[in-house]
Write a protein that holds these residues in place. Structure first.
Motif, PDB file in Angstrom:
ATOM      1  N   SER A  47     -12.585   3.794   7.687  1.00 35.36           N
ATOM      2  CA  SER A  47     -11.208   3.591   7.243  1.00 35.36           C
ATOM      3  C   SER A  47     -10.828   4.693   6.257  1.00 35.36           C
ATOM      4  O   SER A  47     -11.687   5.383   5.701  1.00 35.36           O
ATOM      5  N   ARG A  48      -9.545   4.818   6.041  1.00 37.95           N
ATOM      6  CA  ARG A  48      -9.044   5.819   5.086  1.00 37.95           C
ATOM      7  C   ARG A  48      -9.606   5.545   3.694  1.00 37.95           C
ATOM      8  O   ARG A  48     -10.016   6.465   2.990  1.00 37.95           O
ATOM      9  N   ALA A  49      -9.648   4.281   3.298  1.00 36.92           N
ATOM     10  CA  ALA A  49     -10.149   3.930   1.966  1.00 36.92           C
ATOM     11  C   ALA A  49     -11.623   4.280   1.822  1.00 36.92           C
ATOM     12  O   ALA A  49     -12.055   4.745   0.766  1.00 36.92           O
ATOM     13  N   GLU A  50     -12.406   4.059   2.877  1.00 39.29           N
ATOM     14  CA  GLU A  50     -13.829   4.426   2.835  1.00 39.29           C
ATOM     15  C   GLU A  50     -13.993   5.926   2.619  1.00 39.29           C
ATOM     16  O   GLU A  50     -14.816   6.356   1.814  1.00 39.29           O
ATOM     17  N   ALA A  52     -11.801   8.012   1.319  1.00 41.44           N
ATOM     18  CA  ALA A  52     -11.335   8.374  -0.024  1.00 41.44           C
ATOM     19  C   ALA A  52     -12.415   8.062  -1.055  1.00 41.44           C
ATOM     20  O   ALA A  52     -12.665   8.869  -1.967  1.00 41.44           O
ATOM     21  N   GLN A  53     -13.058   6.938  -0.903  1.00 44.85           N
ATOM     22  CA  GLN A  53     -14.126   6.557  -1.834  1.00 44.85           C
ATOM     23  C   GLN A  53     -15.286   7.536  -1.760  1.00 44.85           C
ATOM     24  O   GLN A  53     -15.830   7.959  -2.788  1.00 44.85           O
ATOM     25  N   GLU A  66      -6.234  13.285  -1.029  1.00 45.84           N
ATOM     26  CA  GLU A  66      -5.016  12.844  -0.346  1.00 45.84           C
ATOM     27  C   GLU A  66      -4.537  13.880   0.668  1.00 45.84           C
ATOM     28  O   GLU A  66      -4.134  13.507   1.776  1.00 45.84           O
ATOM     29  N   ASP A  80      -6.340   3.441  10.601  1.00 41.07           N
ATOM     30  CA  ASP A  80      -6.920   2.173  10.157  1.00 41.07           C
ATOM     31  C   ASP A  80      -6.729   1.047  11.164  1.00 41.07           C
ATOM     32  O   ASP A  80      -7.599   0.188  11.301  1.00 41.07           O
ATOM     33  N   GLY A 110     -11.284  -1.642   2.941  1.00 37.34           N
ATOM     34  CA  GLY A 110      -9.991  -1.135   2.508  1.00 37.34           C
ATOM     35  C   GLY A 110      -8.914  -1.134   3.573  1.00 37.34           C
ATOM     36  O   GLY A 110      -7.898  -0.462   3.426  1.00 37.34           O
ATOM     37  N   SER A 112      -5.743  -2.525   5.468  1.00 36.86           N
ATOM     38  CA  SER A 112      -4.614  -3.358   5.041  1.00 36.86           C
ATOM     39  C   SER A 112      -4.638  -4.694   5.774  1.00 36.86           C
ATOM     40  O   SER A 112      -5.173  -4.815   6.881  1.00 36.86           O
TER      41      SER A 112
END
Length: 189
Positions: A47-50, A52-53, A66, A80, A110, A112
């Motif tokens: 995912s995008r959140a993964e 980014a982390q 970003e 996602d 992460g 949505s």
């Protein structure tokens, strides 16, 4: 003369390296962030959140992260909704996870709530019941035959609950499978 030497040095390779280093943002460039993302995506979808982390853990600034992630989203390497669909399908089919466990996993990754809901809607109540039945049948083969019925029910329902099946589905499936197993068992009289 020192000032002239400095100016002369800036036109040579040493000065060019220094000015390139000054232009490079702390934590890496967008290209380095993209390369790191590609290496991570080569292993499995994320995912995008993964991503980014992971980039933050590698020291990339939020701005660089970003920009890299936005570009990957533009070209379709990060999606996602597609990630959630793939994750749900895979984990339900191969790991026997129920909707509740899958929803929790997607939250941790992460994704949505709207993307997760769309993916989870692909699993029908019949799909969930069928997969729970397969899990109970497999577990029944390894359970002691002399175990009393109540203890067997508790163990099987708990096994399904740990995998994310709701209480109602778990109890219904266990009850039906125990009735079937009782019917299939040879009489010892």
């Amino acid at each position: 003369m020192a000032a002239g030497s400095e100016e002369g040095a800036s036109s040579t390779g040493t000065g060019a390296n220094r000015s390139r280093a000054e232009r490079t943002p702390q934590g890496g460039t967008v290209e380095q962030a993209k390369e790191a993302c590609l290496r991570l995506l080569a292993v499995r979808a994320r995912s995008r959140a993964e991503l980014a982390q992971r980039l933050a853990a590698k020291g990339f600034t939020p701005e660089i992260t970003e920009r890299a992630l936005d570009r990957f989203t533009e070209v379709g390497l990060i999606d996602d909704a597609a990630f959630a669909e793939q994750w749900v399908q895979s984990r339900h089919t191969f790991s026997g996870k129920g909707k509740q466990a899958l929803a929790q996993e997607l939250r941790r990754k992460g994704v949505s709530q709207s993307d997760a809901a769309c993916a989870l809607d692909a699993i029908t109540a019949d799909d969930e019941e069928q997969r729970a039945t397969e899990l109970v049948r497999r577990k029944l083969r390894t359970m002691p035959a002399n175990l009393d019925r109540d203890k067997t029910v508790r163990r099987l329902v708990a096994m399904l609950a740990r995998r994310g099946y709701n209480q109602s589905t778990a109890y219904t499936v266990v009850k039906a499978e125990l009735a079937q197993a009782q019917f299939d068992a040879p009489d010892l009289d």
